[in-house]
Write an enzyme that holds these catalytic residues in place. Structure first.
Site, PDB file in Angstrom:
ATOM      1  N   THR A   1       0.417  -7.113  32.162  1.00  0.00           N
ATOM      2  CA  THR A   1       1.532  -6.310  32.787  1.00  0.00           C
ATOM      3  C   THR A   1       2.155  -7.394  33.902  1.00  0.00           C
ATOM      4  OG1 THR A   1       0.429  -4.339  32.662  1.00  0.00           O
ATOM      5  CG2 THR A   1       2.130  -4.395  34.310  1.00  0.00           C
TER       6      THR A   1
ATOM      7  N   GLY B   1      -6.130  -9.051  28.424  1.00  0.00           N
ATOM      8  CA  GLY B   1      -6.300  -7.987  29.138  1.00  0.00           C
ATOM      9  C   GLY B   1      -5.004  -6.905  29.450  1.00  0.00           C
ATOM     10  N   CYS B   2      -5.229  -5.743  29.550  1.00  0.00           N
ATOM     11  CA  CYS B   2      -4.050  -4.937  29.826  1.00  0.00           C
ATOM     12  C   CYS B   2      -3.409  -5.054  31.033  1.00  0.00           C
ATOM     13  CB  CYS B   2      -4.357  -3.326  29.574  1.00  0.00           C
ATOM     14  SG  CYS B   2      -5.718  -2.709  30.603  1.00  0.00           S
ATOM     15  N   ASN B   3      -4.124  -5.202  32.243  1.00  0.00           N
ATOM     16  CA  ASN B   3      -3.656  -5.537  33.740  1.00  0.00           C
ATOM     17  C   ASN B   3      -2.863  -6.786  33.455  1.00  0.00           C
ATOM     18  OD1 ASN B   3      -4.716  -2.973  34.264  1.00  0.00           O
ATOM     19  ND2 ASN B   3      -6.681  -3.674  34.783  1.00  0.00           N
TER      20      ASN B   3
END
Length: 342
Positions: free
Chosen positions: A153, A148-150
């Protein structure tokens, strides 16, 4: 040598981003593009910014031939990917950008996504696609599950700190600011300009965000004990980018030194000088992640901030980085584009 690739779900944002990146890649050739709702259309009609490229027309997945395809990038919606990937020919290797194969435990998948996994045996074979931490497994994998992109991060900011034992695992607070493209291209009322612009709001408050399943899985694995972070995401009126502010307890100098050492040889992870903090403006449309560490006014507390582009380093750029490894190509190939500024 040129490697033939296909992109499923090419009419979405991550599909278009992959096309943009592969257009500069000297070793990849796009031979198939699917977009079931846009089947029969030219990519130039769906994404006019790509009209300068000579691309195949969009087809349905059923119409696509995989005979000469080595890598399939899958940008399909969650729950759709697992069914489609299970039916792909054995000779193709897959980089999935959905959530369908990120969680190793089928029970955890059902907990976070509300339905049983339809391909649990395939799920067991998937390699988690956070490139910098799973390189060796990704190289030989048939199926790579993009993060997932979040989740990416937050992990770039905190994984080395958890592994080194320099922060208190029971006091991690994550404040997420996410741009609107992370919600996909489908029409949704809350994403209309009049609904979103000139404001920001929290969502999935209180521990319901699905990417928490990835944090639980990965952080607990590193620590060798359960780790449950506190996360509050916010939707901001920006097109692309993620800013994750992490509040941790530990010595700021040790935290900074740990991150510098962990990423010293990484081409896409930049640890800023101590006291500087990143901006999504400075990583836009790139495969870079910037991390900053700031000492809190209270001794023994620190703020660790990470910024990346959700469509590039958080998804399509990460997918291409993984494909490079799978094809034994230079990991940075096609990905050293500078961020777009302003």
């Amino acid at each position: 040598m040129t490697h033939n690739v296909a992109i499923l779900g090419a009419s979405g944002y991550t599909g278009a981003e992959l096309v943009r990146l592969i257009a500069t890649h000297p070793s990849l050739n796009i031979v198939g593009l699917s977009g079931n709702s846009k089947a029969g259309m030219a990519m130039a009609d769906v994404f006019p910014h790509l009209r300068h490229l000579d691309l195949p027309r969009l087809t349905t997945i059923e119409e696509m031939s995989f005979d000469d395809v080595e890598i399939v990038f899958c940008g399909l919606p969650h729950a759709t990917s697992q069914k489609v990937i299970a039916g792909l020919p054995d000779h193709v290797r897959i980089v999935d950008m959905s959530a369908d194969f990120r969680l190793r435990d089928p029970a955890e998948y059902e907990k976070w996504y509300g339905k049983p996994h339809s391909a649990p045996e395939l799920q067991k074979t998937a390699v988690y696609g956070l490139t910098e931490f799973y390189r060796d497994q990704i190289k030989d994998a048939r199926l790579v599950a993009g993060t997932g992109c979040n989740a990416a991060t937050g992990q770039y900011a905190l994984r080395p700190l958890i592994a080194a034992g320099v922060i208190d695992l029971d006091h991690i607070i994550m404040d997420l600011k996410a741009a609107v493209s992370g919600a996909g291209r489908a029409l949704k009322e809350n994403l209309l300009h009049a609904e979103l612009s000139e404001g920001a709001h929290a969502y999935a408050v209180g521990g319901t965000h699905r990417h928490l399943g990835e944090f639980d899985q990965e952080f607990s694995l590193i620590a060798g004990r359960p780790v449950h972070v506190q996360l509050t995401p916010h939707l901001i009126p920006a097109n692309r980018g993620i800013l994750m502010t992490n509040y941790v307890q530990g010595d700021p100098a040790a935290i900074y030194d740990t991150l510098v050492a962990a990423y010293a040889a990484e081409p896409f992870i930049e640890v800023l000088p101590m006291g500087q903090h990143p901006s999504i403006k400075h990583i836009r449309a790139s495969n870079f992640c910037h991390i900053g560490v700031v000492a809190d006014r209270v001794p023994g507390r620190a703020i660790v901030i990470a910024a990346l582009d959700n469509l590039t380093k958080g998804s399509s750029g990460q997918a291409l980085q993984n494909a490079n490894l799978m094809l034994d190509l230079p990991e940075t190939e096609g990905l050293m584009l500078a961020p777009v500024f302003p």
